[in-house]
Each structure stands twice: as structure tokens, then as C-alpha cells.
Design an enzyme around this catalytic site. Sequence first.
Site, PDB file in Angstrom:
ATOM      1  N   HIS B 268     -13.305 -25.769  27.255  1.00  0.00           N
ATOM      2  CA  HIS B 268     -13.120 -24.491  26.572  1.00  0.00           C
ATOM      3  C   HIS B 268     -12.481 -23.485  27.521  1.00  0.00           C
ATOM      4  O   HIS B 268     -12.863 -23.363  28.671  1.00  0.00           O
ATOM      5  CB  HIS B 268     -14.476 -23.961  26.094  1.00  0.00           C
ATOM      6  CG  HIS B 268     -14.389 -22.666  25.348  1.00  0.00           C
ATOM      7  ND1 HIS B 268     -14.260 -22.608  23.989  1.00  0.00           N
ATOM      8  CD2 HIS B 268     -14.392 -21.375  25.786  1.00  0.00           C
ATOM      9  CE1 HIS B 268     -14.200 -21.348  23.607  1.00  0.00           C
ATOM     10  NE2 HIS B 268     -14.279 -20.580  24.678  1.00  0.00           N
ATOM     11  N   SER B 350     -31.370  10.339   2.824  1.00  0.00           N
ATOM     12  CA  SER B 350     -31.795  10.974   4.078  1.00  0.00           C
ATOM     13  C   SER B 350     -30.623  11.583   4.839  1.00  0.00           C
ATOM     14  O   SER B 350     -30.726  12.692   5.359  1.00  0.00           O
ATOM     15  CB  SER B 350     -32.492   9.951   4.986  1.00  0.00           C
ATOM     16  OG  SER B 350     -33.750   9.590   4.471  1.00  0.00           O
ATOM     17  N   GLU B 371     -26.019  -2.284   9.148  1.00  0.00           N
ATOM     18  CA  GLU B 371     -25.233  -1.295   9.885  1.00  0.00           C
ATOM     19  C   GLU B 371     -23.980  -1.904  10.491  1.00  0.00           C
ATOM     20  O   GLU B 371     -22.943  -1.236  10.595  1.00  0.00           O
ATOM     21  CB  GLU B 371     -26.097  -0.650  10.982  1.00  0.00           C
ATOM     22  CG  GLU B 371     -27.261   0.189  10.446  1.00  0.00           C
ATOM     23  CD  GLU B 371     -28.479  -0.646  10.053  1.00  0.00           C
ATOM     24  OE1 GLU B 371     -28.486  -1.868  10.324  1.00  0.00           O
ATOM     25  OE2 GLU B 371     -29.425  -0.082   9.476  1.00  0.00           O
ATOM     26  N   ASP B 428     -42.377  10.147  12.058  1.00  0.00           N
ATOM     27  CA  ASP B 428     -41.934   8.756  11.898  1.00  0.00           C
ATOM     28  C   ASP B 428     -41.928   7.962  13.201  1.00  0.00           C
ATOM     29  O   ASP B 428     -41.919   6.741  13.182  1.00  0.00           O
ATOM     30  CB  ASP B 428     -40.553   8.701  11.226  1.00  0.00           C
ATOM     31  CG  ASP B 428     -40.661   8.676   9.706  1.00  0.00           C
ATOM     32  OD1 ASP B 428     -41.722   8.263   9.200  1.00  0.00           O
ATOM     33  OD2 ASP B 428     -39.698   9.066   9.037  1.00  0.00           O
TER      34      ASP B 428
END
Lengths: 630, 630
Positions: B268, B350, B371, B428
Site C-alpha cells: 500500500h 434549541s 453532525e 445540562d
Amino acid sequence: MNREEPVNSDAFENFGNSDELVELGQQLRVDSVRAAAAAGSGHPTSSMSAADLMAVLLARYFRYDFDRPDHPGNDRFVLSKGHASPLLYAAYKAAGAIDDEELLTFRKLGSRLEGHPTPQRLPWVETATGSLGQGLPIGVGIALAGKRLDHSDSRVWVLCGDSEMAEGSIWEAADAAGFERLDNLTVIVDVNRLGQRGPTRYGHDLDVYARRFRAFGWHAVEVDGHDVDAVDRAYDEAVSTTGQPTAIIARTLKGKGVKGVEDHEGLHGKPLKDADEAIEELGGVRDLRVQVQEPPSARSLRAVGDGSLELPRWDEGEKVATRDAYGQALAALGAARGDVVALDGEVGDSTRSEFFGKEHPERYFECYIAEQQMVATAVGFARLGWTPYASTFAAFFTRAFDFVRMAAVSGAGINLNGSHAGVSIGQDGPSQMGLEDLATMRTVHDSTVLYPSDANSTAKLVAAMADLDGIRYLRTSRGESPVIYGPDEEFPVGGSKVLRSSDGDRLTIVAAGVTLHEALAAADALGREGVPVRVIDLYSVKPVDQATLREAAEDTGCLLTVEDHREEGGIGDAVLEAFLDGRPVPRLARLAVRTMPGSASPEEQLHAAGIDAETIAASARLLVEEGVAP
Amino acid sequence: MNREEPVNSDAFENFGNSDELVELGQQLRVDSVRAAAAAGSGHPTSSMSAADLMAVLLARYFRYDFDRPDHPGNDRFVLSKGHASPLLYAAYKAAGAIDDEELLTFRKLGSRLEGHPTPQRLPWVETATGSLGQGLPIGVGIALAGKRLDHSDSRVWVLCGDSEMAEGSIWEAADAAGFERLDNLTVIVDVNRLGQRGPTRYGHDLDVYARRFRAFGWHAVEVDGHDVDAVDRAYDEAVSTTGQPTAIIARTLKGKGVKGVEDHEGLHGKPLKDADEAIEELGGVRDLRVQVQEPPSARSLRAVGDGSLELPRWDEGEKVATRDAYGQALAALGAARGDVVALDGEVGDSTRSEFFGKEHPERYFECYIAEQQMVATAVGFARLGWTPYASTFAAFFTRAFDFVRMAAVSGAGINLNGSHAGVSIGQDGPSQMGLEDLATMRTVHDSTVLYPSDANSTAKLVAAMADLDGIRYLRTSRGESPVIYGPDEEFPVGGSKVLRSSDGDRLTIVAAGVTLHEALAAADALGREGVPVRVIDLYSVKPVDQATLREAAEDTGCLLTVEDHREEGGIGDAVLEAFLDGRPVPRLARLAVRTMPGSASPEEQLHAAGIDAETIAASARLLVEEGVAP
């Protein structure tokens, strides 16, 4: 344990029949509602959907000694949907691990019961969650350690939400678990069909999730998550399945049990409006206690090394890449310490972690090209007391940065090695160059960031990092560099080395790794010109050697930092930590990578980025003679 | 185009039969071997496995005008296995886009042909690859824009390696593409069974991959990747499949065509040892030219807004969260500009990006909790000329940081909004707190980092960022804060605001966001005590307003930075950029988040972290009176 009084074992129920399990589920709901009501925030509806799943697990399957969270026979439970913490704490109460008074401290300053659970506060929490898609990967790491390292019979149970099935990390974990045939692992997916802002992609289509887990080599069971008998059969199927992990895909309703909120949108992360009414609808407050099954007796079968660490040694002047020194030192550390394990993201021939793999194949884990899962596995291993070293290119740790961030929230002790740092890798180009790693790793809470420039210092630091707390990051280089330290030199974390120094030094060059050698060449050239400069090897980027930097500032008045890294967040910023006490700051100048590199030879790259000896010398001259920076 | 001379169209072959396609495949192999040999590095064996797949695509299916890379009818090709760049460049040569001389500049300083391709150098490259697992996600973004925004008939082709199937991001992308029914998308998986250091998890078991793609809603075809007729049929099946994306799972051999390397491990990323011999074995150098099909005529159907931007306005003294201002300003921007699109990671209620979604549903993209795919989609949208704004919690952009890093390598222009910054989110807890975002976003090459502290400045910056280059990051806060600027105030990027100032200022406090309001309160308290201090709103964290900071340093001699962020890489480090010219540096002190927060109210959090007004005032007193930092 934090029991206020000895628990009366008569209070514990047997949970031999379904009605009792239903009652327990209702209690978990009621206590979730109560905790959130007391806090004025939190996620009761996300707790209520999974209450029956939790009740059956706790009463019938989970084997755990709450007095001995490190019991090697313990099952492990991971709340991947960390926002459902009220359910977890309600279960702890039902198990007698916390009392009702503590339950109601939920989310308050100083409480152990945080909005999202962390092991830093509660000994029974295996890992910090709250960033979705992380609990399963870390559960896979724990299960892998149980199966391949500890050879234990304990089981790992992970409770996931359906929303987090959209995270790629879930499928990275599913791939690893299926491939490794982790039949000690069960994931329970609480398919309540509602995410934060509305329905999930697939609603109550359980089959979508089951098909996917099956395609990843899992046994999958679909079940009504509110039918305790069906859930019981599903768990039984999970524990009797061999050769495969099991996924239990459970159809549930968010807010289950209270008509005004059940299966309603727009109620995520909100306490119930009328908690008293809801509690009444749920049948009122109960105080059922679960006698959680004792774990089977087990011993920790930790392999021990021969105890005497014989690090590799190199002679000064030899040319050795620090990545080679890393691999050799890690292999030696593995011989001395049975707790050391190595992981790699399918680049072990480049990072040289394969040197460890060849000598200790039973403690070497090929994680393939899955950096998030690699870090998660390391976190899982660390939780069970192993000392993991995870390696990949420095650039590719950016892929796993949220896992590193959350590992710090967990307080996990893991070693990370990022190779192929900087433009000096040469032709492969910017995608492969670690140019942001110092910045990202430095900003992690309580992290250690090390960047050696020769083989002997690398070896010493590889050994030293094993026993530090938190996230420890070691940056290594692709190319060879001369050995500049003797093999007996010590490199304390938080220290540095002054390599060129005289009374008349007019400037201090601070460098590490490949740029240290450029700095030394520049200093020697400047010295020949009659411009003596000091050179500091800042091998410990965090914590930084404040005393030596301050002394250099006092002596020379000006620090020039040089780094094979972006200008933000690296060595240039690190030196500033020595001067944040309000006292005078020296003049500062910085050489760093400000361009987007392309392909070129290592030497061409260093020159193009302006971090080679020639540019350093030219910059130093400017600073000394004109007083201005390049 | 960079043709040295006009291409003689007679030279182009018809490729009407299989033999010609086989010849073309061999030419691509030969040219891959030659390019790597000339460079002395690179990945010829990874190119050789996919040569026949590329040959059939180029000669028979790909529709592209190399003279007009932005032609709206163009198909798009993404080399997800970016290390197989020799194959890509060999294909460009066969298409007449580059000449043989340029082909042999591969990986050399100044060449457009980098080790891993980037659009910054070559106009036909859709996105920079080389960090595996990113090409497919970005291809999904391009296909989604084509289908839902541009309503075009063009197709997106992505060539993946099998090793990168281990990346979770591949399955995040597969989920999005399957759910969105992107039948304009085809992924070709080059299953050559060998990764960098050895075999992949599943070797030549094509069915594993096919099952997975099917489970994610795709049509999947298994094929011998060296049988050009079979490949042709597979492509035909892909373009005629409706309602689903297609995955072509192709069995290939790494190094195909040269016995000494074919299907061999350990080769490789290495040029062939004897290139001349290999070229002979492959039938020698050829100069076949492909007349790539012209794209169908198409127009860009870009929706246009009404052109006049009317940003929301707030009165001084109102209490508004900057996240609310972001959502409202984005919705207004969307009304004025038809090129603006918004994406969110299932937290639009939010981040307030849902305000945009409600007004412009056809340009709002729910990315669910994924995300990486959200940022990749934004990169794909930007490639097609759209102006994307992607929003999630600041903390969760850490999940996508490698995608942000690579977007900078691509030179992609994307807007990112991270909400819920810092400890001031309250209960939170740390998993949800953006505490590392300034550091990570600042270290990205050519990025812009903005952090407004009131509603009117937020609105102005939301509009300003749209037209900047590169990665633009806006940090917003969860809680309400008073509006302190009038709606007509301007906020140039790279500027700052001096909010408290007098001739006798004894110190400068530099802050932004929530800590700016704490700093103002502290300054007012200090002023009442007879200690005048300057206050600077550093809303532009990168680039930073050097002139104003230098003036403050000259006037007051000492800067105290205060930030709701970790101490490394944020505002404290950003101010230093004004003082890196070798001239005197002011005294510096820093207040930042040094603890691991738990759950607590916003006010308790600010106090516990030592970044509230009380601590700022106390620190300022110490610095002014004792000359030492807290």
C-alpha cells in the site's frame, strides 16, 4: 454506597411475576417525574419510555454489587441516551444505592445526580454520556475487554435512544461488535419514535433498525417495550445467544403512562406540567426495592508483565524517527506491564504501534479505519483498569475529537499517539498532516500534551504517560531526526530542556519536534555570526515549564516560538501560560504554518511554511537587530 | 483547462466495445504506475484495482464538460478513496483535461496534482479527500442539492475504498441518502480486500457490504470489478434505478494487472519497484483519448430572494438570547437571498434555526443527529454555489471536526453556528457545554470566529458571514442577555467595540458573549470604587482587532481576558495575536473555565468557574493594586 441507613432486605421484592415488574416500571416513571419536577428541568418523558425495559433488566437480569462497582464479575450498564438520567437514578434508588432524598437533588449544584451521568460523580456510571452515539461504542469497548482481555462472564447492557441511531458512531460500533462476535453485549434500543424537535426518521418502524443490526452481524429481536413478559423473553434470548451480540429493538411511547404527554411532540427535555397529577395517574409514589442479583464470583485475570522496564536506547547522533521510538518503547512497556494494551486505526505500520502488536498480539487491537470506535474502545478498556495506547495519524484524531472531549468528562485515563505531525510529512499533503492536534488536545480539560524531538526522549515519555491522569497525548513525527539526548536523560512531564545557552543570549527560540532541530541549526548559524541565542526544547507542551520560560524571558527579553502546527493553539500559545500572572511579558514572536500546504518534499514543506532553520535565523536576526517580528 | 495544445478530436476513441474499455483500463493503470514512479511515492496499487471501474464510467456514463466545471448539467465525480489520486489524474489525462507532462508532475512542489486531490488546485475536483469516509458524505450533500435545490438531472458518482466502510460516517451518509431516496447518487465500492497494513475485516465478502447498503435503503449490485461488461451493466442498472441510491459493490484486486503486486499485502502507498517492467506487463504506454459525454443542457434554477435584507431589530435594554437573534436573522437573510440554505442536527428548536425552517421550508434541511453528515452536506451545497448555515450545539461540532478541517482543505465556504456555548447553559452539564469550540474553530486554516453578545450584533454578523471565504463560525448563547447596541450599529468582521473607556483606565477587560455582560457589571462596580477600567467587546475572535487591543495595551498596560471557554485556544490566546510583532507585550491575565462543571444554574456556573462579575472585579483589583493575577 451512600445509604443513609442499613437497607432492610425484607423490603426487597422478589419480582417473580409480571405484575410486580409492571409496578416497578411505574415506580421508575414516578421517580423520574419527581426528580425532574424537583429540578425544574430534565427529561422525564425520555425516561418513561424506557422504564419497563429498565425494570425487567434490573429485577431479573442485571448482576451487580453496588458496594463493589469494580467487582470483576459485575455486569456493566451504559445509558447511551444519557439525557434519560432520571430513569437511571430512579433505578439506583430502587436498587437501594441512593435514597429518595438524594434522588430529589437531581441537577442541583453539588449533587452527584447530574443532568447527564458521569463516573466522576457516581461510581456505578461506567462512562459519561450526553453526547449521543457514544454509549454504545464505549459499551463495545467494555465488552471487548471483558471477552478478550478479562475473559470474564459479565455482560454489558447498553440502553440507546432511537434518535442516536442516526449517528455514524453507532454503526461503527455495531460493525466492531458484530465482527468481534461480542455475545456478552446487548443493546436495547428504546424506539419511542420522537426526537428532540419531532419524529425520528423511521418512527415506529422497528424493522429498519433490526435489519441494520442484522446486516452488521447482530442477532436482533423486535419487542413491545411496554410488555414486561415480552421484554423478559427478549432478554432471555439475548443472554442465551452465542457468537453474536444482540440488539433488542423495543417499541415504546415517549411519556408512556401519562395521557397528557404520552407520544406527544414538543415535550422533550421538559418536566411534566402537573407532576402531582401525573404521579397520581401513574398510581402514586411507591417504594419497591430490588435485590439486584449478585455477580458471579470472579477474579481479575490481569496478565502481569515481568515488571522491569527496559526501554530501548539509542546513541546520540543516530537518525531515528520518533514514531519508531514510540513503537519500540511501547513494545518494551508492554513487556514490563501486563496492563498495557495497544489499539490502532489500521495504520500500525505507519504509527509503528505494530511493533507492540508483534510482541504482544493478545493485547493488540486492530480497530480498522474507525477512529471514533478506537477512542471509545480505549475508554472502555480504561474503565476496566487497563492502560490503553491508541494510535493513528495526528490528523485523524480530529475525527474522534468529541470522544476525546467526553473521555475527559468521564475522567478516563487514556493514552493517545498522533503520528505524522505537521507539514514535514511531505508529499502526502494537507489531508494527512496533523496541524491542529496541539490546539485540540491542549484545550481538553486536564490533558497532557507531549511532543518529543528525539528517540530517547520519546521512549521516556511513552513510559511516563502511562501513569498520568486524564487524556495524555503524544505527538510523533514521520521522518528521521538525530538523537540528541543520551539514553539516561530524564524527561519529567512539565519540564523542558535548555539546549543552547550563554550569558549573552539575545533571544530565546522555543521549539519541539522537527522544528527543534531546525532551531538548533539556526542557533548554531547565529552563534557563528556572533548572535548568541538560547534554544529550549519544549517537549512538554502541556503542562508547560513556566520556570524555565520565565528565566529565559528575564535573560533574553524575547521568545521566538517555532512549530510545525497552525499558529493558533499550539506552542506559541502554550508559552504564554508562563506569563499570565500579571507580571511583565517578554516580547514574543511566532513562526507557524500559515499556508495551506500542497505536496512537496519534507524540506520543501518546512521552507515553504517558514519554519526551517533559514527562516528561523532570518527571523531571529530581525528581532535582535530591528526589534520587529517577521 | 490547462491543455498545452488544442486536442485533436480525431484522437478520441468511441469505446463501443469491451476490448476498447479493457485497453482504456490498462492505460489508466499504466499512467497510475508512471505518475507514482515519477513522484517516487503515491498509491498505484489502489489505483489499479479501480481502473476498469473508472474506464467504463469515463467512457460510457460520465457526463461532464471539462471546460465548464460549473456547468449545471455536469455529473459530479468524488474520489472518496483520495489516495487513489493517480487513477483520477490518469482519467483526466485520458479525457484530455491534462497532458502527459503534467501527469508526471504528480506530488511535486507546485504541481496541481497533489497526493490527495483538492479543488483548491484542480477545478474538476469536487471536494478534498484523503481523510477516508468523507467523500461519500459530501457526495450525498451534492446529490441532495441536485435533487432538492437545483432540481437537476445530473448524477453524482462516488468511488469508495472498502477500508473506509469501517468509518461510521459512511453509514451516516448511507442513512441520509437512503432516507432522501437519492436516485441521482451511485457509490462504487472498490473491494480490493486490502487496507494499508493488511486485509480488511471482510475481505472479498461482497455480500456484507451489499446487505448493509440494502438495510440502509439502497439498491445494491455485486459485480466483478474487472469485467468491463458486467461493470457496464451495473452502471446501467444504477442510472435506471429510481427512488433509491445505488451501491455497486465491485470485487477487485489491488495492483490488478501486474503479477508481482496483484493482491499482495504490504504494498500500500508504494510505487512499483520496477515500473518499466510493470508497464510492459500492462501492455505498454497508450494514448487513448476519451470524448467524455457532454452534459445535457441545463440552467441553474437558483431561487432568488427579494433582495432587500431587513434584519430584525431590537431596542437597547430588551432581553434576548443571541440564539434567538440568530434564528430570526437567518430567516430574514433567507428572505433576502435565495442562495441561503439552513441545516440542523435535530436541535433546531434549541439553536433556533427552526425560525428559518418555518419561513423557508424548501431550503431547510433536517439532518437528524448526524453532525458529520450535516457538515458534509453543507460542503456539498457550497460546492454547488449555495450558501449553507449549519447549526447544532457548539459542543457537538467537535463530532464533525475532521469534516471542518477537510472543508478548509477544500476551501469550502460554509457557515457554522454553535449554540449553547459555555458553562452558562446551566443544568445540562458538561456534555452539552461548548467549551472547546473557540480553540478548535480558531485553529482551522483561514477560518473566521465570531462571538456576539447581544441580539443586534448577532443579526449583523449573521448577515456579514455569508460572504466571507472559508469556514465561518458563529458562537451563540442559550440564555437571555440585554441588548446593548442599537439596531443600526455596524459590526465589521475583525473589529471590536470599546464599551467603557476613560483617560485614566488602569486595566482593560476583554470579553465576549455572556462574559461581556459580567465584565460590564464589574467595570461599573470598579468605577464606583474609583478604579476606572476599559471594557472591549471582542465579538470578532478571529480575525482579532489588533489596533484597538494595542491601543488599550498602551493606555492601560494590562489586559484581563474573560471567557466562558477553556483557557487554551480561546479569547485569551486570541488577544495575543495583536502583540506578535516583537514589540512590547502588555501584562496579561486570564479568567476562563478551569474546572469540570457539573449541573447547576447558569449564575452558579459562572460563579463556580470564576468568570462572573464578582470574580472579574476581584481579579481586576488584584491586578491594579498588587500587580498580580488571580
